[in-house]
Design a protein around this motif. Structure first.
Motif, PDB file in Angstrom:
ATOM      1  N   GLU A  11       4.038  -9.514   9.674  1.00  0.00           N
ATOM      2  CA  GLU A  11       4.857 -10.532  10.338  1.00  0.00           C
ATOM      3  C   GLU A  11       4.990 -11.812   9.520  1.00  0.00           C
ATOM      4  N   PRO A  12       3.902 -12.357   8.939  1.00  0.00           N
ATOM      5  CA  PRO A  12       4.066 -13.548   8.097  1.00  0.00           C
ATOM      6  C   PRO A  12       5.037 -13.337   6.938  1.00  0.00           C
ATOM      7  N   ALA A  13       5.019 -12.139   6.339  1.00  0.00           N
ATOM      8  CA  ALA A  13       5.924 -11.851   5.225  1.00  0.00           C
ATOM      9  C   ALA A  13       7.376 -11.880   5.682  1.00  0.00           C
ATOM     10  N   LEU A  14       7.622 -11.380   6.898  1.00  0.00           N
ATOM     11  CA  LEU A  14       8.975 -11.412   7.450  1.00  0.00           C
ATOM     12  C   LEU A  14       9.374 -12.835   7.850  1.00  0.00           C
ATOM     13  N   LYS A  15       8.473 -13.501   8.524  1.00  0.00           N
ATOM     14  CA  LYS A  15       8.736 -14.865   9.002  1.00  0.00           C
ATOM     15  C   LYS A  15       9.019 -15.827   7.854  1.00  0.00           C
ATOM     16  N   ASN A  16       8.283 -15.683   6.758  1.00  0.00           N
ATOM     17  CA  ASN A  16       8.418 -16.585   5.607  1.00  0.00           C
ATOM     18  C   ASN A  16       9.415 -16.089   4.562  1.00  0.00           C
ATOM     19  N   LYS A  17      10.104 -14.984   4.897  1.00  0.00           N
ATOM     20  CA  LYS A  17      11.134 -14.421   3.995  1.00  0.00           C
ATOM     21  C   LYS A  17      10.573 -14.127   2.596  1.00  0.00           C
ATOM     22  N   GLU A  18       9.416 -13.503   2.576  1.00  0.00           N
ATOM     23  CA  GLU A  18       8.742 -13.209   1.314  1.00  0.00           C
ATOM     24  C   GLU A  18       9.132 -11.859   0.719  1.00  0.00           C
ATOM     25  N   ILE A  19       9.831 -11.022   1.501  1.00  0.00           N
ATOM     26  CA  ILE A  19      10.214  -9.696   1.025  1.00  0.00           C
ATOM     27  C   ILE A  19      11.689  -9.435   1.321  1.00  0.00           C
ATOM     28  N   ASP A  20      12.263  -8.505   0.558  1.00  0.00           N
ATOM     29  CA  ASP A  20      13.668  -8.124   0.740  1.00  0.00           C
ATOM     30  C   ASP A  20      13.805  -6.820   1.524  1.00  0.00           C
ATOM     31  N   PHE A  21      12.809  -5.951   1.361  1.00  0.00           N
ATOM     32  CA  PHE A  21      12.793  -4.669   2.063  1.00  0.00           C
ATOM     33  C   PHE A  21      11.394  -4.430   2.608  1.00  0.00           C
ATOM     34  N   LEU A  22      11.326  -3.655   3.692  1.00  0.00           N
ATOM     35  CA  LEU A  22      10.025  -3.346   4.293  1.00  0.00           C
ATOM     36  C   LEU A  22       9.936  -1.866   4.611  1.00  0.00           C
ATOM     37  N   LEU A  23       8.850  -1.258   4.162  1.00  0.00           N
ATOM     38  CA  LEU A  23       8.521   0.113   4.542  1.00  0.00           C
ATOM     39  C   LEU A  23       7.204   0.042   5.297  1.00  0.00           C
ATOM     40  N   ALA A  24       7.267   0.253   6.602  1.00  0.00           N
ATOM     41  CA  ALA A  24       6.072   0.147   7.447  1.00  0.00           C
ATOM     42  C   ALA A  24       6.226   1.102   8.620  1.00  0.00           C
ATOM     43  N   ASN A  25       5.184   1.210   9.421  1.00  0.00           N
ATOM     44  CA  ASN A  25       5.256   2.173  10.512  1.00  0.00           C
ATOM     45  C   ASN A  25       6.377   1.846  11.493  1.00  0.00           C
ATOM     46  N   SER A  26       6.770   2.865  12.230  1.00  0.00           N
ATOM     47  CA  SER A  26       7.923   2.773  13.118  1.00  0.00           C
ATOM     48  C   SER A  26       7.787   1.678  14.169  1.00  0.00           C
TER      49      SER A  26
END
Length: 293
Positions: free
Chosen positions: A72-87
């Motif tokens: 969640e912090p990575a998404l909130k802080n816009k630290e990544i462009d793509f995410l591969l994580a559980n459903s």
């Protein structure tokens, strides 16, 4: 004087454009992945996929292994462009952070394509726990409360069978990674464990455990090739983040789907293929049942 001014202006513009082009070229694509078995395993498993995408896109693709609590912090802080994580991460955060599934992973056992996965409840082979009802009063260990295959699937199953892990178990604790949960049960540090399907088989293939030392609770008898205790849910989605260029997202989806299962990236990840995004409505329902939504 005028000629010199024009030359100076042209040189300045050229310098600025070169700088901008260079800055753009150096802009990395950050590929966040849930490190469910730890950072080293994530690098080993998904590093070749990041390298493949980087070559196809002609841009450096940086793998960013993320712990459960770092998603969640990575998404909130816009630290990544793509995410591969559980459903479940996708179902939980797609509206809040503008995630868009661009592809779904198809798992494999040998050459069998598997578009779904499940959760496993297991004990040591010498345990007195034989059924779901026997879990009452016992120490239950999950991976993380936010782990879909390693907690939430089994959590839903237990609730539907009249066992509330938060109230009916002596303790409901988090092990941190799938491997740690399996080893904790093996060493008698907890009575019952839950991990995602394929974890036990892969740890056995790596020589870490022996399947015969464990017993599966509520073992489902069907054609699915990995042991599991719960219903099956769609596999992990590869998602583009809200700030990711849609054109880039389309290219990434295309290149993922072009991967053949014999490619080194697929061999490392043990993915059979990438396909069009699945329907994650049942994942959302699971989260509602356990009170996560």
């Amino acid at each position: 004087m005028r000629k010199r001014t024009v030359i100076t202006f042209v040189v300045t513009i050229a310098f600025l454009l070169t700088g901008l082009a260079s800055a753009y070229a150096q802009q990395d694509i950050r590929f966040g992945v849930l490190a469910k078995r730890g950072v080293a395993k994530a690098q080993e498993k998904w590093g070749p996929t990041a390298d493949y995408l980087g070559k196809r896109l002609k841009t450096r693709c940086v793998l960013v292994p993320l712990k459960f609590v770092e998603i969640e912090p990575a998404l909130k802080n816009k630290e990544i462009d793509f995410l591969l994580a559980n459903s479940a991460f996708y179902a939980r955060f797609k509206d809040q952070y503008g995630l868009t599934a661009i592809s779904t992973m198809i798992n494999r056992k040998k050459d069998i394509a598997l578009k779904e996965f499940g959760g496993v409840l297991f004990v040591r082979n010498d345990s007195s726990v034989k059924s779901i009802q026997d879990i009452k009063g016992k120490k239950l260990m999950c991976v993380k409360y936010s782990s879909f295959g390693g907690a939430q699937m089994a959590w839903r199953l237990l609730l539907e069978q009249g066992v509330n892990p938060k109230k009916d178990c002596s303790t409901f604790v988090q092990g941190g990674t799938h491997d740690k949960v399996v080893l904790a049960i093996k060493q008698g540090m907890a009575d019952v464990g839950t991990v995602r399907s394929d974890t036990l088989e892969r740890m056995e293939s790596e020589g870490i455990i022996r399947m015969q030392d464990f017993r599966i609770i509520n073992k489902m008898e069907d054609s699915y090739p990995f042991v599991h205790s719960t219903r099956l849910y769609p596999e992990w989605p590869f998602a583009a983040c809200a700030t990711t260029d849609p054109k880039l997202a389309k290219k990434v989806a295309k290149y993922l789907m072009l991967l053949n299962f014999t490619h080194e990236a697929m061999a490392a990840s043990k993915v059979y293929k990438w396909t069009y995004p699945s329907n994650y409505a049942d994942v959302t329902e699971c989260l509602r049942v356990i009170g996560m939504l």
